[in-house]
Design a protein around this motif. Structure first.
Motif, PDB file in Angstrom:
ATOM      1  N   ASN A  55       0.738  -1.095   0.015  1.00 42.06           N
ATOM      2  CA  ASN A  55      -0.043  -0.184  -0.080  1.00 42.06           C
ATOM      3  C   ASN A  55       0.965   1.090   0.043  1.00 42.06           C
ATOM      4  N   CYS A  56       1.619   1.283  -1.028  1.00 36.46           N
ATOM      5  CA  CYS A  56       2.666   2.511  -1.119  1.00 36.46           C
ATOM      6  C   CYS A  56       2.017   3.679  -1.214  1.00 36.46           C
ATOM      7  N   ARG A  57       2.133   4.607  -0.272  1.00 35.36           N
ATOM      8  CA  ARG A  57       1.318   6.090  -0.419  1.00 35.36           C
ATOM      9  C   ARG A  57       2.421   7.147  -1.054  1.00 35.36           C
ATOM     10  N   HIS A  58       1.875   8.020  -1.624  1.00 38.25           N
ATOM     11  CA  HIS A  58       2.419   9.266  -1.944  1.00 38.25           C
ATOM     12  C   HIS A  58       2.417  10.119  -0.902  1.00 38.25           C
ATOM     13  N   ILE A  59       3.855  10.629  -0.412  1.00 35.91           N
ATOM     14  CA  ILE A  59       4.099  11.463   0.615  1.00 35.91           C
ATOM     15  C   ILE A  59       5.389  12.351   0.272  1.00 35.91           C
ATOM     16  N   SER A  60       5.447  13.594   0.558  1.00 36.77           N
ATOM     17  CA  SER A  60       6.703  14.348   0.845  1.00 36.77           C
ATOM     18  C   SER A  60       7.580  13.627   1.696  1.00 36.77           C
ATOM     19  N   VAL A  61       8.710  14.209   1.471  1.00 34.97           N
ATOM     20  CA  VAL A  61       9.668  13.938   2.720  1.00 34.97           C
ATOM     21  C   VAL A  61       9.458  14.659   4.038  1.00 34.97           C
ATOM     22  N   SER A  62       9.118  16.078   3.825  1.00 35.35           N
ATOM     23  CA  SER A  62       8.836  16.732   5.059  1.00 35.35           C
ATOM     24  C   SER A  62       7.688  16.021   5.810  1.00 35.35           C
TER      25      SER A  62
ATOM     26  N   ALA B 254      20.819  -6.463  -2.710  1.00 38.08           N
ATOM     27  CA  ALA B 254      19.825  -6.765  -3.891  1.00 38.08           C
ATOM     28  C   ALA B 254      19.606  -5.894  -4.867  1.00 38.08           C
ATOM     29  N   ILE B 255      19.746  -4.599  -4.389  1.00 38.60           N
ATOM     30  CA  ILE B 255      19.687  -3.525  -5.186  1.00 38.60           C
ATOM     31  C   ILE B 255      20.814  -3.654  -6.088  1.00 38.60           C
ATOM     32  N   ILE B 256      22.176  -3.819  -5.864  1.00 41.21           N
ATOM     33  CA  ILE B 256      23.303  -3.888  -6.557  1.00 41.21           C
ATOM     34  C   ILE B 256      23.120  -5.030  -7.449  1.00 41.21           C
TER      35      ILE B 256
ATOM     36  N   SER C 249       4.263   1.442   4.387  1.00 46.97           N
ATOM     37  CA  SER C 249       3.370   2.149   3.386  1.00 46.97           C
ATOM     38  C   SER C 249       4.255   3.145   2.646  1.00 46.97           C
ATOM     39  N   LEU C 250       5.559   3.234   3.244  1.00 49.37           N
ATOM     40  CA  LEU C 250       6.449   4.442   2.558  1.00 49.37           C
ATOM     41  C   LEU C 250       6.960   3.930   1.289  1.00 49.37           C
ATOM     42  N   PRO C 251       7.302   4.981   0.328  1.00 44.75           N
ATOM     43  CA  PRO C 251       7.808   4.669  -1.042  1.00 44.75           C
ATOM     44  C   PRO C 251       9.583   4.211  -0.694  1.00 44.75           C
ATOM     45  N   ASP C 252       9.794   3.259  -1.853  1.00 46.12           N
ATOM     46  CA  ASP C 252      11.201   2.788  -1.430  1.00 46.12           C
ATOM     47  C   ASP C 252      12.483   3.903  -1.186  1.00 46.12           C
ATOM     48  N   ASP C 253      12.248   5.126  -1.953  1.00 44.44           N
ATOM     49  CA  ASP C 253      13.324   6.008  -1.849  1.00 44.44           C
ATOM     50  C   ASP C 253      13.365   6.720  -0.671  1.00 44.44           C
ATOM     51  N   LEU C 254      12.407   6.663   0.223  1.00 48.28           N
ATOM     52  CA  LEU C 254      12.502   7.335   1.604  1.00 48.28           C
ATOM     53  C   LEU C 254      13.201   6.144   2.512  1.00 48.28           C
ATOM     54  N   LYS C 255      13.400   4.945   2.169  1.00 47.53           N
ATOM     55  CA  LYS C 255      14.128   4.148   3.082  1.00 47.53           C
ATOM     56  C   LYS C 255      15.534   4.181   2.479  1.00 47.53           C
TER      57      LYS C 255
ATOM     58  N   SER D  78      18.000   5.560  -0.330  1.00 51.12           N
ATOM     59  CA  SER D  78      18.346   6.671  -1.423  1.00 51.12           C
ATOM     60  C   SER D  78      19.573   6.471  -2.103  1.00 51.12           C
ATOM     61  N   GLY D  79      19.457   5.902  -3.039  1.00 45.72           N
ATOM     62  CA  GLY D  79      20.523   5.393  -3.776  1.00 45.72           C
ATOM     63  C   GLY D  79      21.230   4.320  -3.020  1.00 45.72           C
ATOM     64  N   LEU D  80      22.252   4.362  -2.315  1.00 44.33           N
ATOM     65  CA  LEU D  80      22.590   3.308  -1.544  1.00 44.33           C
ATOM     66  C   LEU D  80      22.928   3.835   0.047  1.00 44.33           C
ATOM     67  N   ASP D  81      22.140   5.022   0.255  1.00 43.15           N
ATOM     68  CA  ASP D  81      22.097   5.583   1.721  1.00 43.15           C
ATOM     69  C   ASP D  81      20.884   5.058   2.460  1.00 43.15           C
ATOM     70  N   GLU D  82      21.467   4.291   3.223  1.00 47.43           N
ATOM     71  CA  GLU D  82      20.283   3.312   3.983  1.00 47.43           C
ATOM     72  C   GLU D  82      19.598   4.235   5.347  1.00 47.43           C
ATOM     73  N   LYS D  83      18.416   3.890   5.522  1.00 42.82           N
ATOM     74  CA  LYS D  83      17.685   4.555   6.656  1.00 42.82           C
ATOM     75  C   LYS D  83      17.507   6.029   6.268  1.00 42.82           C
TER      76      LYS D  83
END
Length: 657
Positions: A226-233, A378-380, A525-531, A533-538
Motif C-alpha cells: 500500500n505504497c503512499r505518495h508522501i513528501s519527505v517533510s 539486492a539493489i546492486i 507504506s512508504l515509498p522505497d526512496d524514503l528508506k 536513497s541510492g545506497l544510503d540506508e535509513k
C-alpha cells in the motif's frame, strides 16, 4: 514481564500441582519477583512475575470477579491506561492498576478482536472455566515467545521449551526438519522448533483449545503493497510524531527504564528522543569488544557524553564465547549461526547487576527503514543483472562489506563467483535472500547420510518461494526483501536468540519503540526512496534526527553488529570445542558426520583467513551439539527439593484435594 506455563488435561496426573511448579521453576529467570498458580479439575495455569507495572497488586494468575476467566500473561500492553478508560466507560470495574487486568477485560468486551487494540509485546493465556476453553495469543511481531505441545489428551504451553520438558510424557528429540530450516533461514519456520512435537505459536496469531481440539488463526499481518505518495517533510513529521508517542508509551513503568547504546544510528536516535521527552537522568548501557574489528566503544562514549547519560559499559573478550556458550544456548533453545547473542547476554547481565529491569532498544529500525546490507546488496545485484558481464557493477558490492577481508580485497572475478549466484533470477520472490540462504545451506554438507535421507531431498527455498509468491507479487524488490526479513529473520532470530531469550535470561525486559505496530505499518507504506536513497540506508530516519544527534554518528558508514566466531572458538584452550565436536559426541547426536566435521576443523586451523560460510558451519555444528547435550543427552529433570512452590490462587480446589 513474566513467564507463563500451564496445561489442559483430561487425564489425572499423580501430582499436577507439582508438575506445574516444576514448569514454573524452569523459567523462574523470567519472573524472579513472584510466582502464582491457578488449579482446577481441567486446567492448571501459572506465572512467574517480573514486577514492572503496579508492583503492589499485579499478581497473577488473575481472574474476573465471578471467577470464570483466568489470565496468565507475559508482556506489556503500553496503552493500557487508555484502554482501561475505554472499558470503564463501558461499565467495567477494576481492582488493580496493571495491564494484566486490562487485557483480561478487553477479551471479555471484544473477544478476539481485542488483539487489534493492544499496543505492546505479549503472549498470554485465558482460561474460560465455564466453557472449558483455553485462549492463547501472541503479539504481532513475535517479540514474546509462546510454545506448546500435545501429549496423549493433554495440551501443554509455556513461555520457554524447557518448561514443557518438565511435563510427563513429552519426549525430547531433535527435529531434523527444524534443523534443516535453521541451516537455511537461520531460524525455524513457525510452528516448527528444533525439537520434535514442540511447536511455536506464530507471531500475530491466536489459538483456541476446546474438547481436545486445537485451532490456530492469524489476526494480523504486515503488508508492503500500500505504497503512499508522501513528501519527505510530511514523512518526517509523521514519523517524528509516531516515534515520540511510541517512546512515551514504552517509558511507562513503575521501575526505572534504561536504554541500550550501541553507538549506531538507531540507538543514538532512541537516546536523543528519550532525553528530549524525559530530560531527567537516563542510564545507558553498552558493550565493547576486545577485538577492534567489532568494537564501537568510541562512538558509544561520544554519544553518552553528548546526551549526558549515566553510562555503563562492559568489554566482551574472545574467551567469553566459550565461558558463556552453554548458558546462552540453554536460553536460546535453538542452534545459532552467529555469536551475536553472547555479547547481548553479557550486556543484559550488566543491566541487571545495576538494578535495572527495563531497557529500550533499537531493534526493528533496520527491517522497517531499509538498514540492512542485504537490502542494498539486492539493489546492486538487480543493477548488475542487467549487464551481467560488467566488470564495474560488481565492484559496488565492496562498499557494503569493508569489514570482511575476503570481500574488501576481492577482485571482480572473485566478486562474481561469490555474489553471482542466481544473478539473473530477478523475478524470484526471494531474490534478495537467495545468496544468503545458499551460503547458509552449505552447513547441510556436514549432515549425516541418515539426516539427509530423513529430509527426502526437500528444497526449502523453492517451497518458501511458492508459499509467498502470490503475497508479494505486487511488491517492489525492496518490499519483498523487507517482507522476508520481518517475517522470517526478525522474530525467529533477532527478537528471540538475540533479544528476549538472552535478556530474560538475566531477568531484563527489552522494549522496542521501532516495533510499535503503528510505526511498522507506517514504514511499510512508504515509498522505497524514503528508506534507501541510492545506497544510503535509513534515509528517512537520518532526516528525522539530522539536527539532534552527533554528525559523526549520522555520517558514519553502516557497521553490522557482529561478534568473533572462529577467532574465539579456534583459540579455545579449555578443550570445549574439541570435546563437543569429537567423533564420539557427533556420532551420539547423529546430526553431523564426524569425518566431514573433522575435515572442516583441520581446514580452519590451517587457514589464517576464514570465510563467513565456514564460520557459520563451525558455529552451527557446535551450537547444535551443545543443544543436544543440554536438552537431550544430559537433561536432568528438577528434583523435588529444587522445585519452588507456587502460591495457590484457588483455595477451594485445595479443599477438594
Amino acid at each position: 514481564m513474566c513467564g507463563i506455563a500451564g496445561f489442559v488435561t483430561n487425564d489425572i496426573l499423580n501430582d499436577p500441582r507439582q508438575v506445574l511448579n516444576a514448569m514454573l521453576t524452569r523459567i523462574r529467570h523470567r519472573g524472579p519477583d513472584e510466582c502464582g498458580v491457578y488449579l482446577s479439575d481441567d486446567a492448571y495455569i501459572g506465572s512467574v512475575r517480573l514486577s514492572i507495572v503496579d508492583l503492589a497488586s499485579g499478581q497473577q494468575p488473575m481472574c474476573t470477579q465471578d471467577g470464570r476467566y483466568w489470565i496468565a500473561y507475559n508482556g506489556e500492553v503500553f496503552n493500557h491506561p487508555e484502554l482501561k478508560s475505554l472499558l470503564e466507560k463501558k461499565g467495567h470495574q477494576f481492582r488493580t492498576n496493571c495491564d494484566t487486568e486490562v487485557v483480561l477485560h478487553m477479551y471479555l468486551e471484544f473477544g478476539v478482536e481485542c488483539l487489534n487494540q493492544l499496543n505492546g509485546q505479549f503472549a498470554f493465556s485465558i482460561w474460560d472455566s465455564f466453557e472449558k476453553e483455553l485462549f492463547l495469543a501472541r503479539d504481532r511481531m513475535g517479540i514474546r515467545p509462546l510454545f506448546y505441545s500435545e501429549v496423549h489428551n493433554d495440551f501443554v504451553f509455556a513461555s520457554e521449551i524447557k518448561a514443557l520438558f518438565e511435563y510427563p510424557g513429552i519426549r525430547r528429540q531433535m527435529n531434523i526438519i527444524g534443523l534443516n530450516q535453521i541451516f537455511t533461514f537461520w531460524t525455524t519456520q513457525t510452528p516448527n522448533t528444533a525439537f520434535k512435537n514442540v511447536y511455536e505459536l506464530p507471531p500475530g496469531h491466536y489459538a483456541k483449545i476446546k474438547n481436545g481440539k486445537l485451532s490456530v488463526k492469524r489476526y494480523w499481518s504486515l503488508s508492503f503493497d500500500n505504497c503512499r505518495h508522501i513528501s519527505v517533510s510530511d514523512a518526517v513529521d509523521d514519523f517524528r510524531y509516531l516515534f515520540k508517542d511510541a517512546l512515551k508509551l514504552r517509558m511507562r513503568a513503575d521501575v526505572p527504564v534504561a536504554a541500550y547504546l550501541s553507538g549506531g544510528l538507531d540507538s543514538t536516535s532512541t537516546t536523543a528522543f528519550i532525553k528530549k521527552i524525559f530530560p531527567e537522568a537516563l542510564n545507558t548501557f553498552s558493550i565493547g569488544f576486545e577485538e577492534k574489528d567489532f568494537d564501537e566503544s568510541v562512538f558509544q562514549k561520544e554519544v553518552a557524553h553528548h546526551f549526558d547519560t549515566r553510562h555503563h559499559s562492559v568489554s566482551f573478550k574472545n574467551e567469553d564465547v566459550i565461558d558463556l556458550f552453554e548458558k546462552v544456548i540453554w536460553h536460546t533453545e535453538i542452534p545459532v549461526l552467529r555469536t551475536a547473542p553472547f555479547p547481548m547476554f553479557k550486556l543484559s547481565k550488566l543491566v541487571r547487576d545495576n538494578g535495572i529491569k527495563v531497557v529500550i532498544t533499537g531493534e526493528g529500525a533496520d527491517e522497517m527503514l531499509g538498514g540492512y546490507n542485504i537490502f542494498k546488496e539486492a539493489i546492486i545485484r538487480h543493477f548488475w543483472a542487467k549487464y551481467p558481464d560488467s566488470h564495474l557493477r560488481p565492484l559496488l558490492l565492496k562498499k557494503l562489506y569493508p569489514y570482511l577481508p575476503q570481500i574488501k580485497d576481492a577482485g571482480t572475478s572473485a566478486l562474481k563467483l561469490f555474489f553471482g549466484y542466481k544473478l539473473s533470477e530477478i523475478d524470484s520472490p526471494a531474490y534478495s535472500h537467495l545468496l544468503r540462504w545458499n551460503n547458509t545451506s552449505r552447513i547441510r554438507n556436514f549432515l549425516t547420510s541418515d539426516s539427509l535421507e530423513n529430509l527426502n531431498g526437500t528444497d526449502l527455498v523453492n517451497e518458501y518461494e511458492r508459499g509467498i509468491s502470490s503475497k508479494v507479487s505486487n511488491y517492489s524488490p525492496l518490499a519483498k526483501a523487507q517482507f522476508i526479513e520481518s517475517n522470517v529473520f526478525m522474530s525467529g532470530y533477532l527478537l528471540s536468540s538475540q533479544g528476549d531469550r538472552v535478556a530474560m535470561g538475566n531477568s531484563v525486559e527489552g522494549r522496542y519503540p521501532f516495533l510499535d505496530h503503528r510505526i511498522i505499518e507506517f514504514c511499510a507504506s512508504l515509498p522505497d526512496d524514503l528508506k534507501i536513497s541510492g545506497l544510503d540506508e535509513k534515509y528517512l530516519l537520518k532526516q528525522v534526527v539530522k539536527d539532534v544527534i552527533p554528525k559523526s554518528v549520522l555520517k558514519r558508514p553502516k557497521q553490522a553488529y557482529r561478534a568473533p566466531i572462529a577467532q574465539a572458538l579456534l583459540n579455545d584452550k579449555t578443550g570445549f570445542v574439541d570435546e563437543y565436536l569429537s567423533a564420539t559426541k557427533l556420532k551420539e547426536a547423529g546430526v553431523f558426520d564426524a569425518a566431514r566435521a573433522g575435515k572442516l576443523m583441520t581446514k580452519l586451523r590451517k587457514n589464517t583467513t576464514i570465510n563467513e560460510v565456514d564460520n557459520m558451519a563451525l558455529m552451527g555444528m557446535l551450537s547444535t551439539q551443545v543443544l543436544y547435550e543440554l536438552y537431550i543427552r544430559n537433561y536432568r529433570h528438577l528434583s523435588t527439593d529444587e522445585i519452588e512452590p507456587g502460591r495457590v490462587m484457588n483455595p477451594t480446589y485445595q479443599e477438594k484435594l
